[in-house]
Design a protein around this motif. Structure first.
Motif, PDB file in Angstrom:
ATOM      1  N   SER A  52      50.958  41.976  43.081  1.00 19.85           N
ATOM      2  CA  SER A  52      50.418  41.751  41.742  1.00 19.85           C
ATOM      3  C   SER A  52      48.942  42.075  41.697  1.00 19.85           C
ATOM      4  CB  SER A  52      50.625  40.289  41.325  1.00 19.85           C
ATOM      5  OG  SER A  52      51.997  39.991  41.261  1.00 19.85           O
ATOM      6  N   ALA A  53      48.523  42.587  40.543  1.00 14.31           N
ATOM      7  CA  ALA A  53      47.113  42.870  40.340  1.00 14.31           C
ATOM      8  C   ALA A  53      46.412  41.604  39.855  1.00 14.31           C
ATOM      9  CB  ALA A  53      46.949  43.981  39.314  1.00 14.31           C
ATOM     10  N   SER A  54      45.120  41.510  40.112  1.00 18.55           N
ATOM     11  CA  SER A  54      44.380  40.343  39.665  1.00 18.55           C
ATOM     12  C   SER A  54      44.116  40.430  38.184  1.00 18.55           C
ATOM     13  CB  SER A  54      43.052  40.269  40.426  1.00 18.55           C
ATOM     14  OG  SER A  54      42.306  41.441  40.203  1.00 18.55           O
ATOM     15  N   PRO A  55      43.917  39.275  37.508  1.00 22.11           N
ATOM     16  CA  PRO A  55      43.698  39.297  36.061  1.00 22.11           C
ATOM     17  C   PRO A  55      42.459  40.101  35.699  1.00 22.11           C
ATOM     18  CG  PRO A  55      44.198  37.075  36.837  1.00 22.11           C
ATOM     19  CD  PRO A  55      43.978  37.917  38.046  1.00 22.11           C
ATOM     20  N   SER A  56      42.505  40.710  34.517  1.00 22.96           N
ATOM     21  CA  SER A  56      41.362  41.507  34.071  1.00 22.96           C
ATOM     22  C   SER A  56      40.287  40.607  33.494  1.00 22.96           C
ATOM     23  CB  SER A  56      41.806  42.509  33.008  1.00 22.96           C
ATOM     24  OG  SER A  56      42.229  41.824  31.858  1.00 22.96           O
ATOM     25  N   ALA A  57      39.108  41.173  33.379  1.00 19.72           N
ATOM     26  CA  ALA A  57      38.000  40.438  32.791  1.00 19.72           C
ATOM     27  C   ALA A  57      38.202  40.301  31.299  1.00 19.72           C
ATOM     28  CB  ALA A  57      36.692  41.166  33.077  1.00 19.72           C
ATOM     29  N   SER A  58      37.530  39.311  30.697  1.00 19.74           N
ATOM     30  CA  SER A  58      37.611  39.126  29.253  1.00 19.74           C
ATOM     31  C   SER A  58      36.773  40.206  28.567  1.00 19.74           C
ATOM     32  CB  SER A  58      37.070  37.743  28.892  1.00 19.74           C
ATOM     33  OG  SER A  58      35.685  37.687  29.173  1.00 19.74           O
ATOM     34  N   PRO A  59      36.917  40.381  27.243  1.00 18.38           N
ATOM     35  CA  PRO A  59      36.166  41.421  26.539  1.00 18.38           C
ATOM     36  C   PRO A  59      34.658  41.299  26.684  1.00 18.38           C
ATOM     37  CG  PRO A  59      37.946  40.611  25.163  1.00 18.38           C
ATOM     38  CD  PRO A  59      37.892  39.726  26.370  1.00 18.38           C
ATOM     39  N   SER A  60      34.175  40.082  26.920  1.00 19.90           N
ATOM     40  CA  SER A  60      32.730  39.892  26.995  1.00 19.90           C
ATOM     41  C   SER A  60      32.191  39.871  28.418  1.00 19.90           C
ATOM     42  CB  SER A  60      32.362  38.578  26.290  1.00 19.90           C
ATOM     43  OG  SER A  60      33.016  37.492  26.916  1.00 19.90           O
ATOM     44  N   ALA A  61      33.039  40.143  29.382  1.00 16.89           N
ATOM     45  CA  ALA A  61      32.608  40.039  30.773  1.00 16.89           C
ATOM     46  C   ALA A  61      31.599  41.133  31.110  1.00 16.89           C
ATOM     47  CB  ALA A  61      33.814  40.132  31.701  1.00 16.89           C
ATOM     48  N   ALA A  83      45.941  45.112  34.907  1.00 19.08           N
ATOM     49  CA  ALA A  83      45.289  43.809  34.955  1.00 19.08           C
ATOM     50  C   ALA A  83      44.031  43.833  35.816  1.00 19.08           C
ATOM     51  CB  ALA A  83      46.269  42.762  35.500  1.00 19.08           C
ATOM     52  N   ASN A  84      43.950  44.771  36.759  1.00 22.69           N
ATOM     53  CA  ASN A  84      42.790  44.801  37.656  1.00 22.69           C
ATOM     54  C   ASN A  84      41.841  45.968  37.372  1.00 22.69           C
ATOM     55  OD1 ASN A  84      44.408  46.888  38.527  1.00 22.69           O
ATOM     56  ND2 ASN A  84      44.213  46.419  40.711  1.00 22.69           N
ATOM     57  N   THR A  85      41.936  46.556  36.182  1.00 24.27           N
ATOM     58  CA  THR A  85      41.000  47.634  35.871  1.00 24.27           C
ATOM     59  C   THR A  85      39.557  47.133  35.917  1.00 24.27           C
ATOM     60  OG1 THR A  85      40.330  49.275  34.230  1.00 24.27           O
ATOM     61  CG2 THR A  85      41.222  47.209  33.378  1.00 24.27           C
ATOM     62  N   LYS A  86      38.668  47.975  36.397  1.00 27.00           N
ATOM     63  CA  LYS A  86      37.254  47.607  36.452  1.00 27.00           C
ATOM     64  C   LYS A  86      36.551  47.895  35.128  1.00 27.00           C
ATOM     65  CE  LYS A  86      36.901  48.500  41.424  1.00 27.00           C
ATOM     66  NZ  LYS A  86      36.257  49.328  42.486  1.00 27.00           N
ATOM     67  N   HIS A  87      37.252  48.582  34.234  1.00 24.94           N
ATOM     68  CA  HIS A  87      36.631  48.960  32.961  1.00 24.94           C
ATOM     69  C   HIS A  87      37.568  48.626  31.797  1.00 24.94           C
ATOM     70  CE1 HIS A  87      33.673  51.053  35.387  1.00 24.94           C
ATOM     71  NE2 HIS A  87      34.645  51.734  35.978  1.00 24.94           N
ATOM     72  N   PRO A  88      37.800  47.337  31.554  1.00 20.03           N
ATOM     73  CA  PRO A  88      38.769  46.950  30.523  1.00 20.03           C
ATOM     74  C   PRO A  88      38.362  47.361  29.112  1.00 20.03           C
ATOM     75  CG  PRO A  88      37.564  45.032  31.334  1.00 20.03           C
ATOM     76  CD  PRO A  88      37.229  46.161  32.248  1.00 20.03           C
ATOM     77  N   LYS A  89      37.059  47.298  28.793  1.00 22.24           N
ATOM     78  CA  LYS A  89      36.637  47.661  27.432  1.00 22.24           C
ATOM     79  C   LYS A  89      36.925  49.132  27.142  1.00 22.24           C
ATOM     80  CE  LYS A  89      33.048  44.210  26.574  1.00 22.24           C
ATOM     81  NZ  LYS A  89      31.623  44.003  26.226  1.00 22.24           N
ATOM     82  N   GLU A  90      36.612  49.989  28.099  1.00 23.68           N
ATOM     83  CA  GLU A  90      36.847  51.409  27.915  1.00 23.68           C
ATOM     84  C   GLU A  90      38.344  51.727  27.910  1.00 23.68           C
ATOM     85  OE1 GLU A  90      32.796  50.680  29.112  1.00 23.68           O
ATOM     86  OE2 GLU A  90      34.676  50.091  30.068  1.00 23.68           O
ATOM     87  N   ASP A 122      46.564  41.044  29.468  1.00 26.20           N
ATOM     88  CA  ASP A 122      46.811  40.550  28.107  1.00 26.20           C
ATOM     89  C   ASP A 122      45.811  41.225  27.173  1.00 26.20           C
ATOM     90  OD1 ASP A 122      47.339  39.164  25.796  1.00 26.20           O
ATOM     91  OD2 ASP A 122      46.458  37.270  26.495  1.00 26.20           O
ATOM     92  N   LEU A 123      46.323  41.966  26.196  1.00 27.18           N
ATOM     93  CA  LEU A 123      45.459  42.697  25.267  1.00 27.18           C
ATOM     94  C   LEU A 123      44.985  41.845  24.089  1.00 27.18           C
ATOM     95  CD1 LEU A 123      47.474  46.063  25.054  1.00 27.18           C
ATOM     96  CD2 LEU A 123      45.479  45.567  26.488  1.00 27.18           C
ATOM     97  N   LYS A 124      45.552  40.660  23.946  1.00 30.39           N
ATOM     98  CA  LYS A 124      45.242  39.852  22.762  1.00 30.39           C
ATOM     99  C   LYS A 124      43.744  39.551  22.604  1.00 30.39           C
ATOM    100  CE  LYS A 124      46.957  35.933  20.068  1.00 30.39           C
ATOM    101  NZ  LYS A 124      45.625  35.501  19.591  1.00 30.39           N
TER     102      LYS A 124
END
Length: 471
Positions: free
Chosen positions: A44-53, A341-348, A136-138
């Motif tokens: 499993s991948a680790s959870p992604s950062a929140s939008p404001s991280a 879930a483990n992307t380093k660039h969730p906003k992009e 989670d994209l929500k």
């Protein structure tokens, strides 16, 4: 025509409905997903950062590179990528060529190595979610002022949700109905069916169109249409008899549908499906559709067939909703996209997903400039976008009536419904391989309860794994 379609669609737009139900069709490839989600979390991948991280935010001027896994035509995908990058110069998208078929097997290997692509097509949502591969994209949707729940039809977007979290979004939409050979109807002096036609109308028309000595038939693709017609016999059911909470193979609609299909193919002999491929090859050419050859009046198909019929069908054609019985509902097929879930660039990564799913700019470019013909229908609930789509070459007049049925349509569950793929593989396929049900060698009413029990056992086990991963 544009004004007319706009008025028709006005009643459809800006509606949010409950989730539709789903089943078994795929336009992305023929590999089979794993039967059930893995209970192991080792890959499993680790959870992604929140939008404001701030940890994932690039410094000013830095170009972020994202890996993208797609099963679509690379040439078309590259055009979409180029258009996106032109308006997002800080984001570079590279297609991850290591992710191919079998899709989940390759994704699993990438996850185990910590190299999941940042954005990827989702073939088996329940498995991907249970394995922790999807973010989670929500939170990103909630933080985006451009997003409103009505941006995407509710019965489509909610299929990507588990326990209130949005793990994937639909990015391609296909709808199934009936292709009509208008010229053949006119030749046989048969009035064209209206949008609210019935299964009795279909059956009677098929008889009138059939001329066996001339290798001309009323219908095609009816043998594989079981999941499409169950909701026409009972509109409370969806694909594979799912009603939103459980399967219903013991509902009379399941057996009634199989008996109706059996009548058309085996009793009335009005469908070319009665004949094997070798015989059809002699009549119409190797691997050629009898409908495209102009020898079938009605074919069960989807909008992905429009380009082929336009190019190779030498006749006037149209597209109508499936005929109804106690109701009339349109079958919908969606392809999904998600973020690792483990992307380093969730906003992009989310910006790219947005462009492919509910960005008006993205859809207008895809329709008008990039995908010609565009095989998917728009997912954005916007009248201007739909008008642009309807003004393309590869559509049909009757499509407007099918489009108006989208909000009440039922969604193929193969990629999103827990246990769906396993039920098809382990419970229904043994009957379907030998055509035992549709030929009535095994009567559906005699085995319905057994199928129901096995299906619910699989569903409950898979749902428990999803709940454990998402609650």
């Amino acid at each position: 025509m544009k004004k007319t379609i706009g008025l028709i669609l006005a009643s459809v737009m800006l509606i949010v409905l409950i989730a539709g139900c789903g089943g078994k069709s795929d336009n992305g490839g023929n590999a089979s997903p794993s039967a059930s989600p893995s209970a192991s979390s080792s890959a499993s991948a680790s959870p992604s950062a929140s939008p404001s991280a701030s940890a994932s935010e690039p410094s000013a001027g830095e170009v972020v590179t994202l890996k993208f896994a797609t099963w679509n035509d690379p040439a078309v995908e590259q055009k979409k990528i180029d258009a996106f990058m032109k308006t997002h110069p800080n984001i570079k998208i590279e297609i991850d060529k290591s992710i191919t078929w079998p899709w989940d097997e390759k994704l699993g290997a990438a996850a185990a190595a910590g190299k999941l692509p940042d954005v990827f097509f989702v073939f088996n949502g329940p498995s991907n979610v249970a394995n922790g591969w999807l973010a989670d994209l929500k939170p990103y949707l909630d933080a985006d002022p451009d997003y409103k729940p009505e941006n995407i039809f509710g019965n489509l977007s909610e299929t990507g949700q588990y326990n209130g979290k949005q793990y994937m979004l639909p990015h391609q939409l296909f709808m199934q109905g009936v292709l009509i050979n208008v010229d053949l109807f006119n030749k046989e002096n048969i009035p064209l069916p209206k949008k609210d036609w019935t299964i009795k109308d279909f059956e009677q028309i098929a008889k009138k169109l059939t001329k066996v000595s001339d290798h001309q038939f009323g219908a095609e693709n009816i043998l594989g249409a079981r999941e499409l017609f169950v909701p026409q016999f009972d509109p409370s059911l969806g694909w594979l008899t799912y009603d939103g909470t459980k399967f219903n193979f013991d509902n009379p609609a399941f057996s009634d549908t199989i008996h109706w299909i059996n009548d058309i193919v085996y009793n009335n002999k009005t469908s070319v499906d009665l004949y094997d491929r070798k015989e059809q090859d002699k009549w119409y050419g190797k691997d050629k559709s009898a409908f495209v050859a102009g020898k079938v009046g009605m074919k069960i198909d989807a909008n992905w067939a429009f380009a082929d019929v336009t190019k190779n069908g030498k006749f006037k054609w149209d597209f109508l909703p499936l005929p109804g019985n106690k109701g009339q509902r349109v079958p919908l097929i969606t392809d999904y996209i998600g973020m690792a879930a483990n992307t380093k660039h969730p906003k992009e990564a989310f910006e790219f997903i947005k462009w492919l799913t509910y960005s008006k700019e993205g859809w207008m470019q895809r329709i008008n400039e990039i995908e010609k013909p565009i095989t998917t229908m728009p997912l954005l609930n916007d009248r201007e976008v739909w008008d642009a789509y309807m003004n393309t070459t590869f559509t049909a007049p009757g499509l407007k009536d099918v489009i108006s049925m989208i909000p009440s349509g039922f969604v193929d569950g193969y990629k999103w419904l827990p246990g769906d793929a396993e039920i098809i593989d382990k419970v229904l396929n043994p009957y379907d391989t030998k055509k035992e049900l549709v030929s009535l060698k095994v009567k559906p009413e005699d085995v319905a309860k057994d199928i129901q029990q096995k299906a619910m056992d699989i569903f409950n086990r898979n749902k428990a794994q999803i709940d454990a991963a998402t609650k």
